[in-house]
Design an enzyme around this catalytic site. Structure first.
Site: not given
Length: 400
Positions: A157-159
């Site tokens: 989700w960060d990426l």
């Protein structure tokens, strides 16, 4: 590195993964991304993995091709200077709180056309991390086989949020070019996670079935796919995504008669139905386990490659780092010996390839405060004397 965004200057005030990733992607396509941090480095400056000297390999790779300004952000003067840098530049990526000294409303008071992309945890401003958002949307409870939830080490989700933020920055700039109007785009990790689950049909699936998806281990949901072990103990993932691949896989392994027997017994045909292959996997998997288990990896690889079937042996990241196809002969990588850590290794540049343009080598990350004097002079028009006084007072930091 490509210069598609040459002439675009972006201020980045961020930490950890999502927000620096957004700046990284812009920098890899030629934007001048200026990361502003606390003197001595922000909270992620020494995040693992680190070298023996405690230099962060994580930080220097997420911040390649950027410039660095170091300010005392605990002081009113340091905060004011960051505000002025944002206003002077007009483009801002951050994961600082939506309220406070870096609120869009406050920054836009003297720069109405400012574009701010703000990465958040939850949409209401509550903090969150990839690892907490992931369990909130349910993926660890449909991963593995149970009974315990299984987290994954990839901060997906960060990426995704970082990539979406880079896209949002360019979209907002395009809108400003058409209308002259600036905007703030807020991108919460939680919305990226639950929105992606919805885009993949996951929400509709559980609401339609009134139940969660079963946990499948390494089997692929809705397709014929799983890990199998060869005669010489090489574990390989095989996934069939087209009907032609299915026919070719069955033929390559000499399983036509055995598969037809399962079809006759169950009253089905697998030839043109992914879902049926998945539903009857318990009858099919033993056939493939036996056939693959009778072959060495080299024998299986030759058969599947000739058949056009997608497969890959499980490898460690150390093995991947020494794989010529992935790294050694891959043009996205270039040798970089100018890393702040002093450790030389292949560095990734732009992940996309433009055949019509020449790719330049990946650039190193900056040292904390390496470009403070340059940026304060060019962006804010400060004289060398003014900058020297700010350095002497501890408001501005420079690389040492």
């Amino acid at each position: 590195m490509y210069n598609l965004l040459d002439g675009l200057r972006i201020i980045e005030a961020s930490s950890f993964v999502a927000s620096p990733t957004a700046g990284l992607y812009c920098a890899q396509f030629g934007a001048e991304v200026i990361r502003v941090d606390q003197i001595g480095g922000g909270p992620d400056y020494h995040r693992w993995p680190v070298t023996d000297a405690k230099d962060s390999l994580y930080w220097e790779n997420l911040n390649r091709a950027k410039k660095s300004v170091a300010l005392d952000l605990a002081s009113p003067k340091g905060r004011e200077m960051l505000q002025e840098l944002v206003r002077a530049t007009g483009q801002f990526i951050t994961n600082f709180p939506a309220d406070g000294f870096l609120s869009h409303a406050k920054l836009a008071e003297r720069r109405a056309d400012l574009v701010t992309v703000r990465i958040m945890g939850w949409a209401d401003g509550a903090p969150a991390l990839d690892y907490t958002v992931n369990n909130a949307v349910g993926y660890p409870l449909i991963t593995g086989q149970g009974p315990e939830p299984v987290n994954h080490v990839l901060p997906a989700w960060d990426l995704l949020t970082g990539a979406y933020a880079a896209f949002a920055m360019l979209a907002a700039i395009r809108k400003r070019e058409q209308t002259g109007i600036g905007s703030e785009v807020r991108i919460p990790l939680s919305d990226v996670a639950i929105g992606t689950a919805a885009n993949l049909g996951g929400l509709a699936e559980v609401l339609h079935n009134n139940a969660d998806r079963p946990r499948l281990g390494n089997a692929v949901y809705g397709l014929f796919g799983r890990d199998f072990v060869t005669k010489d103990s090489v574990r390989t993932m095989i996934v069939v995504v087209t009907h032609r691949q299915w026919a070719n896989l069955v033929a390559a392994l000499g399983l036509r008669s055995a598969v037809e027997a399962v079809e006759t017994q169950e009253g089905v045909s697998f030839a043109a139905d992914d879902g049926l292959r998945f539903e009857h996997r318990r009858g099919l998997f033993p056939l493939f386990e036996k056939a693959i288990g009778a072959l060495s990896y080299d024998q299986m690889e030759a058969k599947l490659d000739e058949a056009g079937v997608v497969h890959s042996a499980y490898r460690t990241m150390w093995e991947a780092a020494h794989n010529p196809r992935l790294v050694g002969d891959n043009p996205i990588f270039s040798a970089c010996s100018a890393n702040p850590s002093g450790f030389a290794y292949p560095a990734a540049g732009a992940l996309g390839t433009i055949p019509q343009m020449e790719r330049s080598d990946a650039k190193p990350a900056p040292r904390n405060g390496q470009h403070s004097e340059e940026i304060l002079s060019t962006a804010l028009g400060l004289s060398s004397g003014e900058i020297a006084r700010l350095i002497d007072s501890g408001t501005v930091g420079i690389a040492k």
